[in-house]
Design an enzyme around this catalytic site. Structure first.
Site, PDB file in Angstrom:
ATOM      1  N   ARG A  59      25.371 -13.395 -12.854  1.00 12.90           N
ATOM      2  CA  ARG A  59      24.828 -14.214 -12.063  1.00 12.90           C
ATOM      3  C   ARG A  59      24.594 -13.884 -10.383  1.00 12.90           C
ATOM      4  O   ARG A  59      24.001 -14.422 -10.026  1.00 12.90           O
ATOM      5  CB  ARG A  59      25.584 -15.438 -12.826  1.00 12.90           C
ATOM      6  CG  ARG A  59      25.556 -16.102 -13.567  1.00 12.90           C
ATOM      7  CD  ARG A  59      26.381 -17.271 -14.008  1.00 12.90           C
ATOM      8  NE  ARG A  59      28.110 -17.192 -14.087  1.00 12.90           N
ATOM      9  CZ  ARG A  59      29.113 -16.528 -14.986  1.00 12.90           C
ATOM     10  NH1 ARG A  59      28.644 -16.475 -16.104  1.00 12.90           N
ATOM     11  NH2 ARG A  59      29.849 -16.076 -14.824  1.00 12.90           N
ATOM     12  N   GLU A  96      42.576 -13.908 -14.552  1.00 16.95           N
ATOM     13  CA  GLU A  96      43.948 -14.240 -15.276  1.00 16.95           C
ATOM     14  C   GLU A  96      44.109 -14.007 -16.209  1.00 16.95           C
ATOM     15  O   GLU A  96      45.766 -13.566 -16.268  1.00 16.95           O
ATOM     16  CB  GLU A  96      43.174 -15.527 -15.877  1.00 16.95           C
ATOM     17  CG  GLU A  96      43.881 -17.235 -15.396  1.00 16.95           C
ATOM     18  CD  GLU A  96      43.203 -18.534 -16.395  1.00 16.95           C
ATOM     19  OE1 GLU A  96      42.049 -18.189 -16.195  1.00 16.95           O
ATOM     20  OE2 GLU A  96      43.891 -19.087 -15.968  1.00 16.95           O
TER      21      GLU A  96
HETATM   22  P1  AMP Z   1      36.203 -15.622  -9.569  1.00 16.29           P
HETATM   23  O1  AMP Z   1      37.273 -13.977  -9.134  1.00 16.29           O
HETATM   24  O2  AMP Z   1      37.980 -15.749  -9.706  1.00 16.29           O
HETATM   25  O3  AMP Z   1      35.907 -15.221  -8.304  1.00 16.29           O
HETATM   26  O4  AMP Z   1      35.701 -15.561 -10.628  1.00 16.29           O
HETATM   27  C1  AMP Z   1      34.515 -15.382  -9.825  1.00 16.29           C
HETATM   28  C2  AMP Z   1      33.588 -15.060 -10.925  1.00 16.29           C
HETATM   29  O5  AMP Z   1      33.428 -15.790 -12.147  1.00 16.29           O
HETATM   30  C3  AMP Z   1      31.781 -15.148 -10.459  1.00 16.29           C
HETATM   31  O6  AMP Z   1      31.165 -14.225 -11.001  1.00 16.29           O
HETATM   32  C4  AMP Z   1      31.193 -16.535 -10.986  1.00 16.29           C
HETATM   33  O7  AMP Z   1      30.430 -16.570 -11.829  1.00 16.29           O
HETATM   34  C5  AMP Z   1      32.291 -17.027 -12.460  1.00 16.29           C
HETATM   35  N1  AMP Z   1      32.805 -18.219 -12.317  1.00 16.29           N
HETATM   36  C6  AMP Z   1      34.547 -18.728 -12.212  1.00 16.29           C
HETATM   37  N2  AMP Z   1      34.712 -19.892 -12.005  1.00 16.29           N
HETATM   38  C7  AMP Z   1      33.811 -20.522 -11.926  1.00 16.29           C
HETATM   39  C8  AMP Z   1      33.581 -21.992 -12.421  1.00 16.29           C
HETATM   40  N3  AMP Z   1      33.907 -22.796 -12.184  1.00 16.29           N
HETATM   41  N4  AMP Z   1      31.954 -21.723 -12.465  1.00 16.29           N
HETATM   42  C9  AMP Z   1      31.432 -21.465 -11.852  1.00 16.29           C
HETATM   43  N5  AMP Z   1      31.609 -19.772 -12.549  1.00 16.29           N
HETATM   44  C10 AMP Z   1      32.320 -19.427 -12.341  1.00 16.29           C
END
Ligand code: AMP
Length: 172
Positions: A59, A96
Site C-alpha cells: 500500500r 503480532e
Molecule cells: P505496523 O507495522 O503495525 O505499523 O503496521 C503497519 C502496516 O500494516 C502498514 O503497512 C499498514 O498498511 C497496515 N495496517 C496496520 N493496521 C492497519 C489498519 N488499522 N488499517 C489499515 N492498515 C493497517
C-alpha cells in the site's frame, strides 16, 4: 483534509477480529482525493532536497510513487521476501503473531541520498522501523518518515527513532 477523510472507508474486523481497518482504496479511486493526497504529501517535502522515496509493499507503493513523482525524486520499493531480483539486504521484524521480513536492493540507496520512507498507515510502527533500519544500513545523508494516516491510539511514533522527522497527513 476533511474531503480525504470523507473518502476513507472503515472496515471492521479486517484482516482479523478487533481491527478497524482504514481502507484507502476508496480515497485513491476518487480523483480529487488522490490529487489532494499527492499534493499535500509533496508539500511536506518540497524544500528538503529529497532524492529517493522508499515505498513499503504494497500500500506504500501508491502514495510513495506519487510523492516521488511530485518531488522529482526516484522511487525505491521495500518488498516482501523473495520478490526483488538482484542482491538484497533484509530485515526481520516482530508482528503480532510471529515474524515478517522486508527486503530492499542493496544498491537502492547511496551516501548522497536524502530519503523519505513512506507507508500508508502507521499502526504499531514495526514495519516502518524495519524499513528504517534497512535504509539506515545504506548510509544516506538524511532519512525522513511519512504516512498518510497515523493511528495515534497504537502509539507507533514511540517505536520510531526519536531523532527522525515524522509526518502524517491524517491522525485518528
Ligand atoms: P505496523 O507495522 O503495525 O505499523 O503496521 C503497519 C502496516 O500494516 C502498514 O503497512 C499498514 O498498511 C497496515 N495496517 C496496520 N493496521 C492497519 C489498519 N488499522 N488499517 C489499515 N492498515 C493497517
Amino acid at each position: 483534509m476533511e474531503y480525504i477523510k470523507s473518502k476513507i472507508r472503515d472496515v471492521q474486523d479486517f484482516p482479523t477480529k478487533g481491527v478497524l481497518f482504514k481502507d484507502l482504496t476508496t480515497a485513491f479511486k476518487d480523483p480529487r482525493a488522490l490529487h489532494i493526497i499527492g499534493w499535500d504529501l509533496s508539500q511536506l517535502y518540497r524544500d528538503k532536497g529529497v532524492t529517493k522515496v522508499v515505498g513499503i509493499e504494497s500500500r506504500g507503493f501508491i502514495g510513495g510513487s506519487i510523492l516521488a513523482f511530485e518531488l522529482g525524486a526516484g522511487f525505491v520499493p521495500a518488498r516482501k521476501p523473495g520478490k526483488l531480483p538482484a542482491d538484497t539486504v533484509r530485515q526481520e521484524y516482530a508482528k503480532e503473531y510471529g515474524t515478517d521480513v522486508i527486503e530492499m536492493h542493496r544498491d537502492a540507496i547511496g551516501p548522497d541520498d536524502i530519503v523519505v520512507i513512506h507507508d500508508d498507515v502507521l499502526a504499531t510502527g514495526g514495519t516502518m522501523v524495519a524499513a528504517y533500519n534497512l535504509v539506515k544500513s545504506m548510509n544516506p545523508k538524511k532519512i525522513y518518515i511519512n504516512f498518510i494516516i497515523e493511528l495515534t491510539a497504537l502509539n507507533g511514533r514511540a517505536a520510531l527513532p526519536a531523532d527522525v522527522d515524522v509526518t502524517s497527513l491524517i491522525s485518528y
